[in-house]
Design an enzyme around this catalytic site. Sequence first.
Site, mmCIF file in Angstrom:
data_model
loop_
_atom_site.group_PDB
_atom_site.id
_atom_site.type_symbol
_atom_site.label_atom_id
_atom_site.label_comp_id
_atom_site.label_asym_id
_atom_site.label_seq_id
_atom_site.Cartn_x
_atom_site.Cartn_y
_atom_site.Cartn_z
ATOM 1 N N ARG A 37 -5.470 -4.188 2.485
ATOM 2 C CA ARG A 37 -4.980 -5.546 2.201
ATOM 3 C C ARG A 37 -3.561 -5.528 1.644
ATOM 4 N NH1 ARG A 37 -9.555 -8.860 0.613
ATOM 5 N NH2 ARG A 37 -11.158 -8.387 2.145
ATOM 6 N N ARG A 61 -2.556 -12.319 -0.881
ATOM 7 C CA ARG A 61 -2.175 -13.337 -1.866
ATOM 8 C C ARG A 61 -1.354 -12.840 -3.041
ATOM 9 N NH1 ARG A 61 -8.098 -15.790 -2.052
ATOM 10 N NH2 ARG A 61 -8.367 -13.551 -1.929
ATOM 11 N N ARG A 106 0.846 -19.035 3.841
ATOM 12 C CA ARG A 106 -0.560 -19.422 3.728
ATOM 13 C C ARG A 106 -0.710 -20.878 3.269
ATOM 14 N NH1 ARG A 106 -5.043 -20.724 3.017
ATOM 15 N NH2 ARG A 106 -6.785 -19.521 2.157
ATOM 16 N N ASP A 139 -8.830 -10.227 10.353
ATOM 17 C CA ASP A 139 -9.966 -10.063 9.442
ATOM 18 C C ASP A 139 -11.133 -9.434 10.182
ATOM 19 O OD1 ASP A 139 -10.767 -10.973 6.532
ATOM 20 O OD2 ASP A 139 -12.537 -11.155 7.807
ATOM 21 N N TYR A 186 -22.652 -9.571 6.728
ATOM 22 C CA TYR A 186 -22.211 -10.969 6.555
ATOM 23 C C TYR A 186 -23.035 -11.908 7.426
ATOM 24 C CZ TYR A 186 -18.141 -9.627 3.793
ATOM 25 O OH TYR A 186 -17.324 -9.157 2.810
HETATM 26 O O1 CP3 Z 1 -2.693 -6.080 5.134
HETATM 27 C C1 CP3 Z 1 -3.932 -6.177 5.240
HETATM 28 O O2 CP3 Z 1 -4.692 -5.203 4.990
HETATM 29 C C2 CP3 Z 1 -4.493 -7.498 5.641
HETATM 30 C C3 CP3 Z 1 -5.485 -7.523 6.706
HETATM 31 C C4 CP3 Z 1 -6.948 -7.636 6.266
HETATM 32 C C5 CP3 Z 1 -7.578 -8.817 5.773
HETATM 33 N N1 CP3 Z 1 -8.917 -8.596 5.702
HETATM 34 C C6 CP3 Z 1 -6.930 -10.101 5.452
HETATM 35 C C7 CP3 Z 1 -7.575 -11.037 4.524
HETATM 36 C C8 CP3 Z 1 -7.912 -6.662 6.390
HETATM 37 C C9 CP3 Z 1 -7.749 -5.200 6.770
HETATM 38 C C10 CP3 Z 1 -9.157 -7.292 6.032
HETATM 39 C C11 CP3 Z 1 -10.435 -6.599 6.135
HETATM 40 C C12 CP3 Z 1 -11.622 -7.200 5.535
HETATM 41 N N2 CP3 Z 1 -12.020 -8.516 5.504
HETATM 42 C C13 CP3 Z 1 -12.647 -6.434 4.948
HETATM 43 C C14 CP3 Z 1 -12.664 -4.939 4.892
HETATM 44 C C15 CP3 Z 1 -11.726 -4.443 3.860
HETATM 45 C C16 CP3 Z 1 -12.295 -4.477 2.483
HETATM 46 O O3 CP3 Z 1 -11.645 -5.060 1.631
HETATM 47 O O4 CP3 Z 1 -13.372 -3.904 2.301
HETATM 48 C C17 CP3 Z 1 -13.639 -7.322 4.486
HETATM 49 C C18 CP3 Z 1 -14.909 -6.960 3.764
HETATM 50 C C19 CP3 Z 1 -13.241 -8.642 4.874
HETATM 51 C C20 CP3 Z 1 -13.989 -9.893 4.696
HETATM 52 C C21 CP3 Z 1 -13.199 -10.836 3.880
HETATM 53 N N3 CP3 Z 1 -12.078 -11.525 4.325
HETATM 54 C C22 CP3 Z 1 -13.432 -11.191 2.541
HETATM 55 C C23 CP3 Z 1 -14.529 -10.631 1.666
HETATM 56 C C24 CP3 Z 1 -12.442 -12.139 2.208
HETATM 57 C C25 CP3 Z 1 -12.317 -12.930 0.941
HETATM 58 C C26 CP3 Z 1 -11.506 -12.133 -0.002
HETATM 59 C C27 CP3 Z 1 -10.982 -12.975 -1.120
HETATM 60 O O5 CP3 Z 1 -10.407 -12.352 -2.013
HETATM 61 O O6 CP3 Z 1 -11.136 -14.210 -1.106
HETATM 62 C C28 CP3 Z 1 -11.587 -12.293 3.311
HETATM 63 C C29 CP3 Z 1 -10.376 -13.132 3.390
HETATM 64 C C30 CP3 Z 1 -9.090 -12.410 3.586
HETATM 65 N N4 CP3 Z 1 -8.899 -11.456 4.546
HETATM 66 C C31 CP3 Z 1 -7.872 -12.623 2.890
HETATM 67 C C32 CP3 Z 1 -6.919 -11.787 3.482
HETATM 68 C C33 CP3 Z 1 -5.449 -11.692 3.153
HETATM 69 C C34 CP3 Z 1 -7.640 -13.655 1.794
HETATM 70 C C35 CP3 Z 1 -7.581 -14.964 2.505
HETATM 71 C C36 CP3 Z 1 -6.706 -16.014 1.871
HETATM 72 O O7 CP3 Z 1 -5.483 -16.008 2.100
HETATM 73 O O8 CP3 Z 1 -7.264 -16.886 1.209
#
Ligand code: CP3
Length: 321
Positions: A2, A6, A15, A51, A128
Amino acid sequence: MRQAGRYMAEYRAIRARHTFLELCKNSEAAADVTLQPVDKLGVDAAILFADILLIVEPLGVGLTFGAGEGPVIARPVRTDADVAKLPTPDVASALGFVFDTVGRVRKALAGRVPLVGFAGAPFTVASYMVEGGASRDYLHVKRLMYTAPAAWHRLMELLTDATARYLNGQIAAGAEAVQVFDSWIGALAPADYRTFVLPHMKALFSKVTPGIPAIHFGTGTAALLPLLREAGGDVIGLDWRVDLAAGWHAVGHDVAVQGNLDPAVLLAEPVYIRKRAQAVLDAAGGRPGHIFNLGHGIHKDTPVEHVKALVDIVHELSDRR
Ligand code: CP3
């Protein structure tokens, strides 16, 4: 881990104008977000902005990202009948926007750093779909596994097949390595991993386009590391709960490892970050095949200057010239 997200003001600015899913689907904006950490932090690779859950949208389960509460699946898949109703997703058309983002990023990078594509592992994506969102105990998942194993394996096969096509689509569009995130696999006992997950992970890694390095990442995996190795991947990701030297020993020194600084260390000042980065490098012992990384995703309240400091520290401490 990530690196775009944010904690960066540049990300929050884009965003503010799109929902998270809109941002993922807008290839131009998603490409810009992918490049932000490369430009601002000087990291050694770009990771595609997307994602792991995008792949469940074409399965018709009703994916949304609620403000602050993470992903939600409106119609969870919990029974044999639910699994039987799932369509075979047409990955090429449903996720074409991701492939467009990959192409744009490769062009904009012009060879500066490699681009890493990614997907969720079948277990983590299924978790999920079955739980309906994040979970602590994975009871719906385990109930399905233990009471309807044939349905569980069908669900895993469907996801494995779709994920292989998704990763290979990213590779065809220009991804130079891929990472498979099995973020929640630590919920399983080793024997359950062997029965319910390992055959599918083996199948997945065997289908990834030859010649493209694959990173196999999970968390809470201390007891599962030899099984993760057996499942496949050219690099095994280690989270911070395992000592890097011990984790590398567990997977074998003939495979590369990635990790494993606790992302929470980035909340501390750079002098402390330096000590902890040094400890990770010391654990790797200068052996070839260590990719320095965080042990899991960066927290949203991380000061961006601390992340930049870490990148500079790692470059300085690992400089072999
Ligand atoms: O630079 C990067 O790595 C960004 C790309 C990326 C995102 N999600 C963007 C994202 C990657 C590699 C992921 C993978 C992802 N998504 C995983 C596996 C990685 C890990 O952390 O274990 C998982 C479990 C998810 C599922 C997911 N997506 C969750 C649990 C959430 C909520 C997280 C939160 O803090 O609210 C997301 C949303 C998400 N995916 C965000 C981002 C930047 C936040 C979204 C926002 O802008 O509100």
